[in-house]
Design a protein around this motif. Structure first.
Motif, PDB file in Angstrom:
ATOM      1  N   HIS A  15      15.700   5.006 -12.608  1.00 12.16           N
ATOM      2  CA  HIS A  15      16.541   3.994 -12.119  1.00 12.16           C
ATOM      3  C   HIS A  15      16.212   2.743 -12.540  1.00 12.16           C
ATOM      4  O   HIS A  15      17.017   1.714 -12.110  1.00 12.16           O
ATOM      5  CB  HIS A  15      16.807   4.231 -10.630  1.00 12.16           C
ATOM      6  CG  HIS A  15      17.675   5.693 -10.299  1.00 12.16           C
ATOM      7  ND1 HIS A  15      18.813   5.765 -10.420  1.00 12.16           N
ATOM      8  CD2 HIS A  15      17.178   6.607  -9.775  1.00 12.16           C
ATOM      9  CE1 HIS A  15      19.292   6.929 -10.149  1.00 12.16           C
ATOM     10  NE2 HIS A  15      18.123   7.459  -9.640  1.00 12.16           N
ATOM     11  N   GLU A  16      15.283   2.405 -13.185  1.00 13.68           N
ATOM     12  CA  GLU A  16      15.118   1.161 -13.852  1.00 13.68           C
ATOM     13  C   GLU A  16      16.380   0.614 -14.448  1.00 13.68           C
ATOM     14  O   GLU A  16      16.471  -0.524 -14.554  1.00 13.68           O
ATOM     15  CB  GLU A  16      13.722   1.026 -14.557  1.00 13.68           C
ATOM     16  CG  GLU A  16      13.286  -0.371 -15.035  1.00 13.68           C
ATOM     17  CD  GLU A  16      12.097  -0.283 -15.916  1.00 13.68           C
ATOM     18  OE1 GLU A  16      11.972  -0.165 -17.115  1.00 13.68           O
ATOM     19  OE2 GLU A  16      11.087  -0.211 -15.156  1.00 13.68           O
ATOM     20  N   LYS A  17      16.753   1.468 -15.337  1.00 13.69           N
ATOM     21  CA  LYS A  17      18.056   1.058 -16.220  1.00 13.69           C
ATOM     22  C   LYS A  17      19.227   0.761 -15.228  1.00 13.69           C
ATOM     23  O   LYS A  17      20.098   0.040 -15.393  1.00 13.69           O
ATOM     24  CB  LYS A  17      18.485   2.340 -16.874  1.00 13.69           C
ATOM     25  CG  LYS A  17      19.037   3.530 -16.032  1.00 13.69           C
ATOM     26  CD  LYS A  17      19.446   4.700 -16.800  1.00 13.69           C
ATOM     27  CE  LYS A  17      19.918   5.837 -16.254  1.00 13.69           C
ATOM     28  NZ  LYS A  17      19.174   6.440 -14.985  1.00 13.69           N
ATOM     29  N   ASP A  18      19.073   0.814 -14.053  1.00 12.97           N
ATOM     30  CA  ASP A  18      20.141   0.840 -12.930  1.00 12.97           C
ATOM     31  C   ASP A  18      19.964  -0.670 -12.169  1.00 12.97           C
ATOM     32  O   ASP A  18      20.536  -0.860 -11.371  1.00 12.97           O
ATOM     33  CB  ASP A  18      20.337   1.825 -12.023  1.00 12.97           C
ATOM     34  CG  ASP A  18      20.761   3.271 -12.726  1.00 12.97           C
ATOM     35  OD1 ASP A  18      21.943   3.079 -13.566  1.00 12.97           O
ATOM     36  OD2 ASP A  18      20.384   4.321 -12.362  1.00 12.97           O
ATOM     37  N   GLY A  19      18.812  -1.201 -12.674  1.00 18.18           N
ATOM     38  CA  GLY A  19      18.438  -2.545 -12.012  1.00 18.18           C
ATOM     39  C   GLY A  19      17.797  -2.286 -10.471  1.00 18.18           C
ATOM     40  O   GLY A  19      17.888  -3.195  -9.735  1.00 18.18           O
ATOM     41  N   ILE A  20      17.259  -1.077 -10.328  1.00 17.37           N
ATOM     42  CA  ILE A  20      16.755  -0.840  -8.956  1.00 17.37           C
ATOM     43  C   ILE A  20      15.013  -0.989  -9.217  1.00 17.37           C
ATOM     44  O   ILE A  20      14.432  -0.338 -10.159  1.00 17.37           O
ATOM     45  CB  ILE A  20      17.075   0.674  -8.586  1.00 17.37           C
ATOM     46  CG1 ILE A  20      18.468   0.788  -8.501  1.00 17.37           C
ATOM     47  CG2 ILE A  20      16.280   1.019  -7.129  1.00 17.37           C
ATOM     48  CD1 ILE A  20      18.804   2.195  -8.132  1.00 17.37           C
ATOM     49  N   ALA A  21      14.600  -1.849  -8.175  1.00 14.33           N
ATOM     50  CA  ALA A  21      13.167  -2.201  -8.584  1.00 14.33           C
ATOM     51  C   ALA A  21      12.354  -1.084  -7.083  1.00 14.33           C
ATOM     52  O   ALA A  21      13.021  -0.809  -5.979  1.00 14.33           O
ATOM     53  CB  ALA A  21      12.944  -3.333  -8.019  1.00 14.33           C
ATOM     54  N   VAL A  22      11.213  -0.649  -7.506  1.00 16.14           N
ATOM     55  CA  VAL A  22      10.371   0.122  -6.531  1.00 16.14           C
ATOM     56  C   VAL A  22       9.046  -0.628  -6.442  1.00 16.14           C
ATOM     57  O   VAL A  22       8.464  -0.649  -7.189  1.00 16.14           O
ATOM     58  CB  VAL A  22      10.369   1.406  -6.885  1.00 16.14           C
ATOM     59  CG1 VAL A  22       9.365   2.456  -5.774  1.00 16.14           C
ATOM     60  CG2 VAL A  22      11.567   2.349  -7.023  1.00 16.14           C
ATOM     61  N   THR A  23       8.823  -0.699  -5.007  1.00 11.45           N
ATOM     62  CA  THR A  23       7.420  -1.260  -4.518  1.00 11.45           C
ATOM     63  C   THR A  23       6.853  -0.225  -3.709  1.00 11.45           C
ATOM     64  O   THR A  23       7.365  -0.122  -2.537  1.00 11.45           O
ATOM     65  CB  THR A  23       7.485  -2.724  -4.177  1.00 11.45           C
ATOM     66  OG1 THR A  23       8.128  -3.793  -4.684  1.00 11.45           O
ATOM     67  CG2 THR A  23       6.236  -3.458  -3.523  1.00 11.45           C
ATOM     68  N   MET A  24       5.530   0.105  -3.893  1.00  8.67           N
ATOM     69  CA  MET A  24       4.917   0.954  -3.153  1.00  8.67           C
ATOM     70  C   MET A  24       3.703  -0.160  -2.565  1.00  8.67           C
ATOM     71  O   MET A  24       3.049  -0.733  -3.053  1.00  8.67           O
ATOM     72  CB  MET A  24       4.043   2.001  -3.854  1.00  8.67           C
ATOM     73  CG  MET A  24       4.944   2.946  -4.487  1.00  8.67           C
ATOM     74  SD  MET A  24       5.981   3.839  -3.330  1.00  8.67           S
ATOM     75  CE  MET A  24       4.924   4.817  -2.331  1.00  8.67           C
ATOM     76  N   VAL A  25       3.650  -0.114  -1.094  1.00  5.04           N
ATOM     77  CA  VAL A  25       2.926  -0.723  -0.410  1.00  5.04           C
ATOM     78  C   VAL A  25       1.798  -0.054   0.495  1.00  5.04           C
ATOM     79  O   VAL A  25       2.092   1.038   1.132  1.00  5.04           O
ATOM     80  CB  VAL A  25       3.676  -1.735   0.767  1.00  5.04           C
ATOM     81  CG1 VAL A  25       2.628  -2.462   1.506  1.00  5.04           C
ATOM     82  CG2 VAL A  25       4.935  -2.254   0.215  1.00  5.04           C
ATOM     83  N   LEU A  26       0.577  -0.347   0.142  1.00  5.74           N
ATOM     84  CA  LEU A  26      -0.603   0.315   0.501  1.00  5.74           C
ATOM     85  C   LEU A  26      -1.280  -0.568   1.393  1.00  5.74           C
ATOM     86  O   LEU A  26      -2.234  -1.108   0.886  1.00  5.74           O
ATOM     87  CB  LEU A  26      -1.499   0.711  -0.583  1.00  5.74           C
ATOM     88  CG  LEU A  26      -0.936   1.848  -1.607  1.00  5.74           C
ATOM     89  CD1 LEU A  26       0.116   1.527  -2.590  1.00  5.74           C
ATOM     90  CD2 LEU A  26      -1.906   2.499  -2.431  1.00  5.74           C
ATOM     91  N   PRO A  27      -1.199  -0.482   2.767  1.00  4.12           N
ATOM     92  CA  PRO A  27      -1.814  -1.185   3.649  1.00  4.12           C
ATOM     93  C   PRO A  27      -3.463  -0.569   4.003  1.00  4.12           C
ATOM     94  O   PRO A  27      -3.364   0.574   3.778  1.00  4.12           O
ATOM     95  CB  PRO A  27      -1.057  -1.139   5.139  1.00  4.12           C
ATOM     96  CG  PRO A  27       0.173  -0.706   4.453  1.00  4.12           C
ATOM     97  CD  PRO A  27      -0.040   0.137   3.509  1.00  4.12           C
ATOM     98  N   GLY A  28      -4.371  -1.350   4.181  1.00  5.03           N
ATOM     99  CA  GLY A  28      -5.574  -0.835   4.594  1.00  5.03           C
ATOM    100  C   GLY A  28      -5.550  -0.752   6.295  1.00  5.03           C
ATOM    101  O   GLY A  28      -4.629  -0.233   6.525  1.00  5.03           O
ATOM    102  N   PHE A  29      -6.688  -1.530   6.874  1.00 10.06           N
ATOM    103  CA  PHE A  29      -6.625  -1.317   8.196  1.00 10.06           C
ATOM    104  C   PHE A  29      -5.900  -2.416   8.755  1.00 10.06           C
ATOM    105  O   PHE A  29      -6.164  -3.591   8.488  1.00 10.06           O
ATOM    106  CB  PHE A  29      -8.027  -1.418   8.854  1.00 10.06           C
ATOM    107  CG  PHE A  29      -8.986  -0.270   8.333  1.00 10.06           C
ATOM    108  CD1 PHE A  29      -8.717   1.205   8.786  1.00 10.06           C
ATOM    109  CD2 PHE A  29     -10.029  -0.263   7.595  1.00 10.06           C
ATOM    110  CE1 PHE A  29      -9.261   2.169   8.323  1.00 10.06           C
ATOM    111  CE2 PHE A  29     -10.767   0.723   7.251  1.00 10.06           C
ATOM    112  CZ  PHE A  29     -10.427   2.125   7.541  1.00 10.06           C
TER     113      PHE A  29
END
Length: 264
Positions: free
Chosen positions: A172-186
């Motif tokens: 869906h990059e072609k549809d202008g949709i961004a994806v962010t994966m957030v990886l918290p620690g402690f």
């Protein structure tokens, strides 16, 4: 997205912890908020604690009620006419050895942490595609990139999230949709207290690593910046985020470090 100010944000798991902290930080930026979790009374408290409660809507939601999700998506859109950002934050952790963990606990972890997140995302995805705009930020964990004893089901569910959202980003990059994966620690939340034991009951006790972790308000601020910068992945924590790079280049070393630390 240069600035998140004034955007419409839907947050799951918003009644406590990271979700609650995000609500307060986004409220400061005049965002219009849709707050979801199973706990309606706590959501109301979060709304009342916001400086601009008129810009906050409550949408009670159990992410494991998959059949109800399309309707919940329509309700979320109806509040302000559209949604700009979905923050998938609902989740639960685990603290138990594989040999001592009931299979039903693994099912619950997958239903909440993985399938529930997929269900919410699919409910809003057609809206984003139609608008040719949208951002999905999913709160994973460092455990989504490597594993640790006592967290087998949690690690499995978080690993699955990365596989799914990497595919979504490509489709869906072609549809202008961004994806962010957030990886918290402690992070200093109740995640350890609420973690499931092998029989499915809550652990009901904190651990030192979590208790002494990064303040949740600091995590929220960094997460918002990651969304504004449209990062694909954002590692948020203290020295524990170094494990990402050790895993990448020296996997046997990380294996030894984790076994020696006996983090539970």
């Amino acid at each position: 997205m240069k600035s998140i100010n004034g955007k419409v944000i839907w947050i799951t798991g918003a009644s406590s912890g990271i979700g609650e902290a995000l609500a307060y930080e986004l409220d400061k930026k005049n965002c219009k908020l849709i707050l979801s979790s199973r706990k309606e009374e706590l959501l109301q408290q979060v709304k009342n604690n916001c400086s601009h409660p008129k810009n906050v809507r409550i949408l009670p939601l159990d992410v494991t009620n998959f059949e109800a999700m399309p309707q919940k998506g329509r309700e979320a859109i109806s509040f302000f006419g559209h949604v700009d950002v979905l923050i998938n934050n609902a989740g639960i952790s685990q603290r138990s050895l594989i040999m001592e963990t009931d299979f039903e606990v693994y099912q619950k972890l997958m239903d909440v942490d993985y399938l529930g997140t997929v269900a919410v995302t699919k409910a809003i995805l057609p809206h984003f595609v139609e608008r040719k705009s949208g951002h999905i930020a999913t709160v994973s964990s460092l455990m989504g990139m490597f594993s640790s004893p006592y967290r087998s089901g949690y690690c499995g569910a978080k690993h699955a999230l990365h596989g799914f959202f990497d595919s979504l980003r490509m489709e869906h990059e072609k549809d202008g949709i961004a994806v962010t994966m957030v990886l918290p620690g402690f992070i200093a939340t109740d995640v350890a207290k609420n973690a499931l034991k092998g029989d499915g009951s809550a652990q009901n006790k904190d651990d030192d690593a979590t208790k002494n972790g990064m303040p949740v308000s600091e995590l929220a601020q960094k997460l918002i910046k990651a969304i504004e910068k449209k990062k694909m992945e954002s590692y948020i924590g203290r020295k524990e985020i170094l494990a990402i790079y050790i895993k990448r280049f020296f996997p046997k070393l990380l294996h030894k470090i984790i076994l020696k630390s006996q983090v539970r």
